[in-house]
Design a protein around this motif. Structure first.
Motif, PDB file in Angstrom:
ATOM      1  N   VAL A 125      19.301  33.926  53.873  1.00 58.79           N
ATOM      2  CA  VAL A 125      18.858  35.295  53.592  1.00 58.79           C
ATOM      3  C   VAL A 125      20.051  36.249  53.596  1.00 58.79           C
ATOM      4  N   ILE A 126      20.928  36.088  54.596  1.00 61.83           N
ATOM      5  CA  ILE A 126      22.118  36.946  54.662  1.00 61.83           C
ATOM      6  C   ILE A 126      23.001  36.738  53.435  1.00 61.83           C
ATOM      7  N   GLY A 127      23.185  35.476  53.048  1.00 63.66           N
ATOM      8  CA  GLY A 127      24.004  35.195  51.874  1.00 63.66           C
ATOM      9  C   GLY A 127      23.406  35.749  50.601  1.00 63.66           C
ATOM     10  N   ALA A 128      22.085  35.600  50.445  1.00 66.95           N
ATOM     11  CA  ALA A 128      21.426  36.146  49.257  1.00 66.95           C
ATOM     12  C   ALA A 128      21.526  37.671  49.224  1.00 66.95           C
ATOM     13  N   MET A 129      21.376  38.292  50.381  1.00 63.30           N
ATOM     14  CA  MET A 129      21.511  39.752  50.444  1.00 63.30           C
ATOM     15  C   MET A 129      22.936  40.184  50.090  1.00 63.30           C
ATOM     16  N   ALA A 130      23.921  39.443  50.585  1.00 59.27           N
ATOM     17  CA  ALA A 130      25.311  39.793  50.274  1.00 59.27           C
ATOM     18  C   ALA A 130      25.604  39.617  48.788  1.00 59.27           C
ATOM     19  N   ALA A 131      25.110  38.519  48.203  1.00 60.76           N
ATOM     20  CA  ALA A 131      25.333  38.295  46.779  1.00 60.76           C
ATOM     21  C   ALA A 131      24.666  39.385  45.943  1.00 60.76           C
ATOM     22  N   ALA A 132      23.442  39.757  46.332  1.00 65.92           N
ATOM     23  CA  ALA A 132      22.747  40.814  45.599  1.00 65.92           C
ATOM     24  C   ALA A 132      23.467  42.148  45.739  1.00 65.92           C
ATOM     25  N   MET A 178      18.087  49.257  43.214  1.00 66.63           N
ATOM     26  CA  MET A 178      17.272  48.381  44.051  1.00 66.63           C
ATOM     27  C   MET A 178      16.537  47.348  43.221  1.00 66.63           C
ATOM     28  N   GLN A 179      16.133  47.707  41.998  1.00 69.50           N
ATOM     29  CA  GLN A 179      15.495  46.722  41.121  1.00 69.50           C
ATOM     30  C   GLN A 179      16.459  45.577  40.808  1.00 69.50           C
ATOM     31  N   SER A 180      17.700  45.938  40.516  1.00 65.08           N
ATOM     32  CA  SER A 180      18.709  44.905  40.264  1.00 65.08           C
ATOM     33  C   SER A 180      18.970  44.081  41.511  1.00 65.08           C
ATOM     34  N   TRP A 181      19.030  44.748  42.662  1.00 64.72           N
ATOM     35  CA  TRP A 181      19.268  44.048  43.932  1.00 64.72           C
ATOM     36  C   TRP A 181      18.152  43.051  44.210  1.00 64.72           C
TER      37      TRP A 181
END
Length: 351
Positions: A240-247, A68-71
């Motif tokens: 936000v969705i794209g950033a979450m997917a990339a993470a 989660m830290q990396s995410w």
């Protein structure tokens, strides 16, 4: 002979009127109570905050995990880099959509469709706007008499090669300035090619022109801020969705899976092309998501940047709603296939 007067059967007593009024008032009050029980955004936000407070210990423990830290690191980095460009692009696109009359484009374009297509495509390089704004603008152009081939070329080029997008690409890829040129060339080629293709094989019964202006009945100020709120809500949500997917790709998906797809030149291009369609990221922010996918080649990431602003899930829905489903079902697959081929060839030559 006596005449007996009888009262009309439909006469209403004062009490009946009051009862009827009370009934209406009661029904109105009941309707307002039902409306008040509906969920709204502030209530949902309050419920989420209360839930977070109640379960703060488990949430804190989950966020402390290395995954989660990396995410969170990747997610915050993408958001912080992309938000300024997203806000600036939304403000400029709203100003153009509201304050620049569509008739200006009709006067500025050549009368011959074959010449109007590249002029309209090149106009996207100087007129900032995200894909959410390009669809209604293209609809306004068609409604004002601009040839559909030119309007469609503008629809594809404006969100892909405008100054905001190219500047964001340069910031996202500081060590690869050739990515800016490759994105510009590939996107402009696809936009013009689709315009010429529509001019050659497109049929009028496939295209349903929009029926009315987007801001009819509103003042310019109200239309401007309405457009800003709409674009920020939609584009920000997709960011936000794209950033979450990339993470998630960086932190959760096993590295060997991504490496397997990235090592195959053909598979990597197809995977990121499909990802661009599914994520539906705003063009002002997609460069930062692409830059985070470091395991993929520059050509594959170029395909992500070319395909996304031209066809994704939200664009397909907007195109179907503006120009008709018959148009979208033909235009979207052709755009996707051409964008993949042109971006792969451009990346092979320039990157």
């Amino acid at each position: 002979m006596a005449i007996t007067k009888t009262a009309p059967q439909d006469s209403a007593e004062p009490g009946d009127t009051e009862a009827e009024g009370g009934g209406k008032e009661g029904r109105g009050k009941e309707g307002r109570e039902q409306e008040g029980r509906h969920l709204n955004s502030p209530l949902v936000l309050t419920l989420l905050l209360l839930t977070a407070v109640m379960f703060q210990d488990p949430i804190r423990g989950a966020l402390a995990a290395p995954v989660m830290q990396s995410w969170m690191t990747v997610f915050v980095a993408v958001m912080v880099q992309a938000l300024p460009f997203l806000v600036l692009g939304v403000l400029l696109s709203a100003a153009i959509a509201v304050f620049v009359p569509p008739s200006f484009f009709a006067r500025a374009l050549p009368k011959r469709p074959a010449l109007a297509v590249p002029v309209a495509g090149a106009a996207g390089a100087v007129l900032p706007g995200c894909e959410c704004a390009s669809v209604p603008v293209a609809g306004a152009l068609v409604r004002r008499g601009v040839t559909p081939a030119a309007a469609l070329a503008f629809l594809l080029s404006a969100p892909a090669i405008n100054p905001i997008v190219l500047t964001a690409t340069a910031v996202a890829f500081p060590g690869n300035p050739e990515m800016v040129l490759a994105r510009f060339v590939a996107s402009l080629l696809v936009a013009c090619s689709m315009g010429w293709l529509w001019h050659r094989v497109g049929r009028t019964d496939w295209l349903r022109p929009p029926a009315r202006p987007s801001h009819e009945g509103q003042g310019r100020g109200a239309a401007f801020w309405g457009s800003v709120r709409h674009d920020v809500t939609h584009a920000g949500g997709f960011l936000v969705i794209g950033a979450m997917a990339a993470a998630t790709l960086k932190a959760v998906v096993p590295a060997q899976w991504l490496s397997l797809a990235a090592e195959n030149p053909v598979l990597s291009v197809l995977v990121l092309a499909a990802l661009a369609v599914l994520l539906s990221i705003c063009s002002e922010a997609d460069a930062f998501v692409a830059a985070s996918l470091t395991q993929f080649s520059l050509t594959a990431r170029l395909t992500f940047l070319v395909v996304g602003p031209m066809i994704d899930l939200k664009l397909f829905a907007m195109q179907a709603g503006t120009f008709g489903r018959a148009f979208a079902l033909r235009f979207a697959p052709a755009t996707f296939a051409l964008a993949v081929v042109v971006s792969a060839l451009t990346g092979t030559v320039l990157l």
